[in-house]
Structure formats: C-alpha cells, structure tokens
Scaffold this motif. Structure first.
Motif, mmCIF file in Angstrom:
data_model
loop_
_atom_site.group_PDB
_atom_site.id
_atom_site.type_symbol
_atom_site.label_atom_id
_atom_site.label_comp_id
_atom_site.label_asym_id
_atom_site.label_seq_id
_atom_site.Cartn_x
_atom_site.Cartn_y
_atom_site.Cartn_z
ATOM 1 N N GLN A 443 -32.694 -51.973 -70.289
ATOM 2 C CA GLN A 443 -31.296 -51.549 -70.189
ATOM 3 C C GLN A 443 -30.809 -51.651 -68.738
ATOM 4 N N ALA A 444 -31.672 -51.252 -67.807
ATOM 5 C CA ALA A 444 -31.300 -51.313 -66.392
ATOM 6 C C ALA A 444 -31.075 -52.759 -65.952
ATOM 7 N N ALA A 445 -31.998 -53.648 -66.446
ATOM 8 C CA ALA A 445 -31.867 -55.063 -66.088
ATOM 9 C C ALA A 445 -30.551 -55.633 -66.623
ATOM 10 N N SER A 446 -30.192 -55.161 -67.837
ATOM 11 C CA SER A 446 -28.917 -55.629 -68.406
ATOM 12 C C SER A 446 -27.768 -55.211 -67.500
ATOM 13 N N GLN A 447 -27.890 -53.995 -66.941
ATOM 14 C CA GLN A 447 -26.836 -53.492 -66.051
ATOM 15 C C GLN A 447 -26.706 -54.381 -64.813
ATOM 16 N N ILE A 448 -27.869 -54.915 -64.319
ATOM 17 C CA ILE A 448 -27.813 -55.814 -63.156
ATOM 18 C C ILE A 448 -26.936 -57.004 -63.477
ATOM 19 N N ILE A 449 -27.113 -57.537 -64.707
ATOM 20 C CA ILE A 449 -26.349 -58.726 -65.105
ATOM 21 C C ILE A 449 -24.862 -58.371 -65.220
ATOM 22 N N THR A 450 -24.635 -57.149 -65.864
ATOM 23 C CA THR A 450 -23.242 -56.709 -66.003
ATOM 24 C C THR A 450 -22.585 -56.598 -64.613
ATOM 25 N N VAL A 451 -23.304 -55.956 -63.677
ATOM 26 C CA VAL A 451 -22.753 -55.751 -62.326
ATOM 27 C C VAL A 451 -22.514 -57.091 -61.627
ATOM 28 N N SER A 452 -23.506 -57.980 -61.782
ATOM 29 C CA SER A 452 -23.354 -59.272 -61.097
ATOM 30 C C SER A 452 -22.133 -60.004 -61.656
ATOM 31 N N ASN A 453 -21.891 -59.801 -62.950
ATOM 32 C CA ASN A 453 -20.730 -60.412 -63.589
ATOM 33 C C ASN A 453 -19.450 -59.809 -62.988
ATOM 34 N N THR A 454 -19.460 -58.448 -62.830
ATOM 35 C CA THR A 454 -18.292 -57.758 -62.264
ATOM 36 C C THR A 454 -18.037 -58.249 -60.832
ATOM 37 N N VAL A 455 -19.111 -58.366 -60.066
ATOM 38 C CA VAL A 455 -19.006 -58.827 -58.685
ATOM 39 C C VAL A 455 -18.394 -60.222 -58.643
ATOM 40 N N PHE A 456 -18.924 -61.074 -59.527
ATOM 41 C CA PHE A 456 -18.434 -62.458 -59.582
ATOM 42 C C PHE A 456 -16.951 -62.483 -59.964
ATOM 43 N N ASN A 457 -16.586 -61.612 -60.954
ATOM 44 C CA ASN A 457 -15.201 -61.547 -61.413
ATOM 45 C C ASN A 457 -14.269 -61.138 -60.281
ATOM 46 N N SER A 458 -14.701 -60.095 -59.525
ATOM 47 C CA SER A 458 -13.825 -59.634 -58.451
ATOM 48 C C SER A 458 -13.638 -60.729 -57.395
ATOM 49 N N LEU A 459 -14.666 -61.564 -57.209
ATOM 50 C CA LEU A 459 -14.551 -62.701 -56.287
ATOM 51 C C LEU A 459 -13.541 -63.701 -56.811
ATOM 52 N N ILE A 460 -13.649 -64.024 -58.122
ATOM 53 C CA ILE A 460 -12.754 -65.009 -58.757
ATOM 54 C C ILE A 460 -11.316 -64.510 -58.651
ATOM 55 N N ASN A 461 -11.167 -63.174 -58.962
ATOM 56 C CA ASN A 461 -9.810 -62.619 -59.027
ATOM 57 C C ASN A 461 -9.151 -62.533 -57.648
ATOM 58 N N ALA A 462 -9.994 -62.678 -56.598
ATOM 59 C CA ALA A 462 -9.450 -62.641 -55.241
ATOM 60 C C ALA A 462 -8.549 -63.845 -54.966
ATOM 61 N N PHE A 463 -8.796 -64.919 -55.743
ATOM 62 C CA PHE A 463 -7.980 -66.115 -55.495
ATOM 63 C C PHE A 463 -6.659 -66.064 -56.232
#
Lengths: 463, 301
Positions: A443-463
């Motif tokens: 479950q924790a590992a899944s959270q890493i993926i979720t977070v990395s996705n959120t991080v990536f999204n916030s980067l994308i949305n910066a443009f």
C-alpha cells in the motif's frame, strides 16, 4: 532514477514477498516443505557527482530455510525408529504366540504328562491309554501349529522385503530424476527450493525403509548409499534392487539382490523396515524355530527311549511312541495309534497291572537331563519346561527391549522433528503477520506511485 | 523457540494418541483382570508364571493320584477286614469243633459252615475293583489270583506304585501270595484255603485231633490272620502318609497359587485409579487441542 521507478521496485518487492508468504500458507500441510523467505536488498545507487541517490529495493532471491544437520539427524533417527518398529511387528506376534494358553507348548506338555500319570494310575484302562495317545497327538499338533505360524511370519517377512524393494526402486528413480533437475537449475543459476524439498522428502521416505548414507556433490546432486557402501543413486544414474530367492534355506526365502548381477546384499542392509524385518528373522523367528526344534527332538528322543524300555499290553517291547523320523517342530508326530501298544509295564514282572514304565515316562516331565544343550563334558542340560521357558523368555526379553528402544527412538524422532520444524516449518500466525506487513508495504509503495503522479501533474500544470 | 503450526497440531495429536494408547492398555488389563497380557509385558514374571503353572498342574495331578491311591487302599483294606472277620469266625468254629464233646453230626454241621466260609474267603481273595482288576494278583491284574479248586496262586509279587509327590511313591496293592499263602506249623507255606479245606475234610471224616488238624490248625489260622492284619497295618500307614502328603500338596498348591496371582493378577484398586487418571489425561489432551487449534491470527484479519 525516478520516483516512479523506485515506487515500482518497492511494489514489485512487496508483491514478491506477498507471493512467498502465500506460497508458505498454501504449503502449510505439504509434507517435507521448508518455508521460504524473500531476500530483499537495495538496488545499486546512482552517483550524482557528490552523493549517491538510492534506487529503491530489489528482490535478490527466495531462500529455503532449513538446517542440513537437523535433516540428516532426523533421517538417522527415523531409520533407527522404523527398524525397531518393523522388528516389533514380528516379534510381538511371536511373543503373543508363545504366551497364548491355547497354543503354548507348556500347556501341551502339562496335559500330556498328566495323561501319562493317569495311565500309571490305571495301566489296564483303555480309556486312560486313549487319552494319553490323544494328548500325545495334541502335543505334536501344538508343535506343528507353532512352527507353521512361525513359517507364516517368515513369509510375511518375505512380503515386507519385496514390498520395500519395490518402494525403494520407485524412490531411487525419483531421487535420480530430481538430481538431474536440481543440478540443471543450479547450473542455470536458479535456486530450485521446492525440488530440494521434494528430494529431501524422498530420501527421508527411503530412510524409513532402509538406513541410507547421503553425500552431496558440488553440482547439487546427491549420492545415496545403502548397506556398507552400495550406491543406490550416484549422480544421474541409479542401481535397481531386486528380490531374489535365497536357496540356503528350505523352503527358499526372499533376499535382496543388488544391481544387474543381483548380488545378495540382504545381510549388509540395516535400519528401516528392511533392517527390522531382517533382524526379526534372525533374532526371533529363526532362533525360536531352532530352539523349538531342539525341544521337539529332545521330547521324541527321551520319550521313545523310555517307551522302548517298557512292555506293551501284548507283551512286546515298546515301539517308538513318537515317529522317530519326525524330530523337528514341524514334523513331530505320533507313531503308535493302538492303545494296547503303550508300554506302561516294565520288563521285570511284566503284566497288565505293571505301571513301572509309565511312572518312568511320567518322571521325564521334571527330568533335568532330557534337553541336552552341550554334550560336554560336563553335560549341560535342562528339563522340557525349562527349555520352553527359555524360549519364551528370550523372545519376551527381546520384544520388551525393542519396545523400550522404539519408544526412546520415537521420542528422539519427535524431538528432532520439532527442532527441524522450528527452523523449516510454516507458522500460520507468522505468515498472517507477514501478510499484514507486506500488504502495508504494498500500500505504501502504491502511495509512492500516486505521489509521483501528483508531482508530475503539478509540473505539467505549471505550463 | 519458533514453533511451526504443524508441530502444534502434531504435538496435540501425539499427546492424544499416547493417552489413548495407555488408556487402552489399562482398559485391557482391567477387563481381563490380568497384569501380564503377553510375555514381553514382564519377561521374568512370564517365565515364573510358566513354572508356577506347571508346578500347580503337577501338584493337582498328584492330588488326583492320591485320590486313586486312597480309593484303592480303602478297597483293599475293606476286603482284608472282611477276610479277617471270616478267618476269625472260622477259628472260633474250629475251636468249637475240636472240643471232644461234639457229636459226629454236629462236627459235620460245623464242617459245612466252615466250607461255606472258606468259599467266601476265596471269593474275597479274588475280589476285583470297579475297573474289573483283581486286587490281589500283583501286576497280573487281569488274571484271577487264586484257582477256586486247587488254590494255586497265578498272580505275581508286583506292587503298583503311584506318585503322590515329587519324592513319594506309594504302593497301592498287596500281592495275594503274601496274604493268603502263609507259613504252617508243619513247615512249608500253604494257601490258607487249602489248610481250611483239609481241616473240614478231617472234620467230616472224623480224623480231627491229629496234626495238622488239631491245635496246629488254630496256630496256622493265626499265621494267616496275622498276615492280613500286618497288611492292614501297612495299608493304614500308607493311607496316613497319603493323607499327609495330600495336605502338604494342598498347602504348597495354595502358596503357589497365591504367588501366581501376585505375579499375574491385576491390582484392581491401582488399575482403576490409573484408568481414571488416564481418562482425565485424555480429556485434558482433547480440550487443549481444541483450545490451541482455535487460536489463529487469521481470526482477526
């Protein structure tokens, strides 16, 4: 290395651990199974100039947890316990047989000699004479029955040996096949845990049949030796055992042949069911039959001699009471069937009322010189009853001893098995705890993926 | 120490099986009343048992032998008593006949009576027992000992012995020649029947008063009567000895039976206590098994 990849590696590691735990749970009741554990380690870190950045976790292997010393010890004790157990199967039957009041020679002797005394009481009575003939016949029958029961046991031992030989051949084939698979897997760099368990189980089964000596090779294959060094499985080849007829006894009995030339290796085998059966054959069945033969021969000889000293109702010298040709437990039988031929009278003043020879024959019951064990000098002898008593006590002592030894060995086996189990056995509570642990990790590992996705999204949305 | 789930199950199972096994063994002992089921339960005890059983059986046979001996001795004694009574009566009649005041007629009458008594005496000497064996013909027990006309003895001197203990053989018969062929005043041994017949012939023909049919006859009768009295004394002694031996056999049988029982029989009080203990043990093992099997972390997942 990206966060996504690290999360992914953690996910995979947790998944593997969950799979191993599931494998352990599902094999909780598999005989011979050793629990497994996923070995996890950090992945090589990336050197980023002044520092290292970790790269997540990786599975380095799935280990089988076991203790070779305990496995070997368990095998040795199992062989010893199973030998005593196999021995007892037969010796208990002989023990029962000798002690049975309806079959025992001791009861037959008593009834027979009482009937001789009745003839001495009333030598003219045809009824008393008839009883004596009948009791003589019954005594001979008791010997015959006892011997045939013992030879029946000999056949049971034959059957045990041939059944064991078949099992051994099946097991050695399995061990040979597993040897091949294991060495191939190892050569390819895999750890074939389940195959190793299976092979250990087969060797342990084999040790219940016969004592084995196992030597592991560098390539992971094992060589299995029986007897005093006869190879049963050597690497990828095996030697077939066979049952052969041992013609040194009459009737021939089953022996164990080794290899294509079928060399008789029966006497070299020990331990396990086979060892027990062979031991029971030599120590109990054969020796009891031999001692019974001595007793039967002594009775025939002593009684015929005494009978020959007398005079029968027809005024003739006594003929053989028992058939002189039958001097073994299996062949002892009556010679005379006519009541008038019982020589109750002595040669001095022979007459129908003379009971002197009947008295002399009755006295054989307590005569301590009838069973000659050593013609000496000095002569070592004992009475009929003492001879039978000695047969009973030999078997009883041997059986008693084996019972105690078997109990001790069984205790040892159970102790060693527990120790081996404490290393290799599956504990469901432990697996349940692991299940929770690895589920949380997943479950924790899944959270890493979720977070990395959120991080990536916030980067994308910066443009 | 780590314990595998299988070990827990196995341990519980082994405990139950062990308790069951012991319970079954005690149950078998209680239901049979025997402590030793097979020789291997107690090898030394088992061999002792065999020995005691044989000795008890033998002793029982000695008692049976003693019964036979006793019955034969009693029959012989009774017969000899009757014979003694008859000889006594003959002697009395002879004393009367030898009296000078007797008439020829009365002497003939007495002779007749003595002849009758003599025939009975011969018949007694030729008595058979219940098996049809002659009591007084020694080993020739199928041959009539005394010829009824010549009074010749056809038996022999054999004395049958019966074993009534390991060390004691008792004679159960008296050969007829020693009883009825006795010494005479004149010298040679003669069958008492012949002596009596000679006397009655003399009585009938009026030649009594000359030897041997005078006072010598009374002396000859005394020899015969003494012979049978002596025999009865011997028989009485033997009967006593047999009786004593029987008591000895009885008491040794009793002590051997007691010993046998101590070896072979079960101590019920102890066995029942054991039975209770073991059934409690089994119940405990079962309850522990159920309790422990109910414990699992999986119950809480």
């Amino acid at each position: 290395m990206s966060m996504l990849n690290i999360g992914n590696s953690a996910l995979l590691a947790a998944q593997t651990s969950l799979a191993t735990t599931s494998h352990n749970i599902s094999n909780v009741n598999t005989a011979g199974y050793s629990r497994q554990r996923t070995d996890q380690g950090t992945q090589p870190a990336n050197f980023e100039g002044g520092y290292y950045i970790g790269n997540g976790a990786g599975v380095t292997g799935v280990d089988r947890i076991f203790n070779q010393f305990l496995v070997n010890q368990l095998r040795t004790y199992t062989s010893a316990e199973s030998q005593q157990d196999g021995f007892l199967t037969f010796s208990k039957q002989v023990d029962d047989l000798l002690g049975s009041s309806s079959l025992s020679i001791s009861g037959g002797l008593e009834a027979f000699f009482n009937s001789v005394q009745e003839v001495a009481n009333d030598p003219t009575s045809i009824a008393a004479r008839q009883v004596m003939l009948t009791q003589g016949d019954l005594l001979a029958n008791r010997f015959n029955t006892m011997d045939s029961q013992l030879s029946e046991l000999d056949r049971q031992i034959d059957n045990t040996l041939s059944a064991s030989v078949k099992d051994i051949n099946v097991l050695s084939q399995g061990i040979k096949d597993l040897n091949q698979s294991i060495s191939e897997s190892l050569a390819a760099g895999y750890n074939p845990n389940d195959l190793l368990d299976k092979r250990d189980k087969l060797i342990s089964d084999l040790s219940e049949l016969v004592s084995v000596n196992v030597v592991e090779q560098d390539n992971g294959a094992v060589n299995v030796f029986i007897g005093n060094g006869q190879g049963l499985v050597v690497g990828n080849s095996r030697v077939e055992l066979s049952t052969i007829a041992d013609n040194s006894t009459n009737p021939p009995r089953t022996a164990i042949g080794y290899g294509p030339s079928q060399i008789n290796i029966t006497q070299q085998l020990s331990g396990g069911e086979i060892g027990g059966a062979i031991l029971a054959r030599t120590d109990v069945v054969d020796s009891t039959r031999a001692e019974l033969d001595v007793l039967a021969e002594s009775i025939v000889t002593a009684f015929n001699t005494a009978h020959g000293n007398g005079v029968d109702l027809n005024g003739n010298a006594g003929t053989d009471f028992f058939d002189a040709a039958g001097t073994t437990a299996s062949t002892i039988s009556m010679n005379i069937t006519d009541t008038r031929l019982i020589a109750a009278s002595s040669t001095t003043d022979p007459g129908v009322g003379n009971n002197e020879n009947a008295l002399a024959m009755a006295a054989l019951q307590t005569d301590k010189t009838t069973v000659v064990l050593d013609p000496g000098p000095p002569v070592i002898s004992r009475s009929f009853n003492d001879q039978y008593g000695s047969i009973v006590s030999q078997v009883a002592t041997r059986t008693n001893q084996a019972t105690v030894t078997q109990e001790t060995q069984a205790g040892l086996v159970s102790q060693i098995r527990q120790r081996a189990e404490s290393v290799s056995g599956v504990n469901l509570d432990e697996e349940a705890a692991n299940l929770i642990k690895f589920q949380q990790a997943y479950q924790a590992a899944s959270q890493i993926i979720t977070v990395s996705n959120t991080v990536f999204n916030s980067l994308i949305n910066a443009f | 120490m780590r314990i595998s789930t299988n070990s827990i199950t196995q341990q519980g199972l082994e405990a139950m099986l062990r308790q069951q096994n012991e319970l079954a063994k005690t149950q078998l002992q209680v239901s049979s009343g025997k402590r030793i089921q097979t020789p291997s339960d107690d090898p030394i005890g088992a061999v002792k048992m065999l020995d005691l059983q044989r000795q008890i059986g033998l002793s029982q046979q000695y008692q049976d032998n003693a019964d036979v001996a006793d019955s034969r001795l009693s029959t012989t004694d009774g017969t000899l008593k009757s014979a003694g009574d008859i000889m006594q009566r003959i002697r009395e009649l002879a004393v009367q006949a030898l009296n000078d005041t007797n008439s020829t007629e009365s002497r003939r009458g007495i002779a007749e009576e003595i002849n009758q008594l003599n025939e009975t005496l011969v018949a007694l000497a030729n008595t058979t027992d219940s098996n049809g064996e002659y009591l007084f013909s020694g080993y020739q027990s199928d041959v009539q000992p005394f010829d009824t006309t010549t009074y010749a003895y056809n038996g022999d001197g054999g004395q049958r012995q019966l074993r009534v203990s390991d060390g004691y053989l008792v004679e159960i018969n008296e050969p007829g020649d020693g009883l009825f062929i006795t010494q005479t005043v004149a010298g040679p041994n003669q069958a008492i029947f012949q002596t009596i017949q000679d006397f009655t012939t003399a009585l009938s023909t009026g030649t009594v008063g000359t030897a041997p049919n005078d006072g010598d006859f009374l002396a000859n009768m005394d020899y015969a009567m003494n012979a049978s009295l002596d025999a009865r004394t011997r028989i009485g002694t033997r009967q006593n000895a047999v009786e004593q031996q029987r008591e000895i056999n009885d008491s040794s049988q009793f002590s051997m039976t007691t010993t046998l029982s101590q070896i072979e029989d079960l101590d019920y009080a102890e066995a029942i206590t054991q039975l209770n203990l073991k059934s409690v043990g089994l119940q405990a093992a079962q309850q522990v098994y159920v309790k422990v099997q109910g414990l699992s972390l999986f119950n809480f997942l």
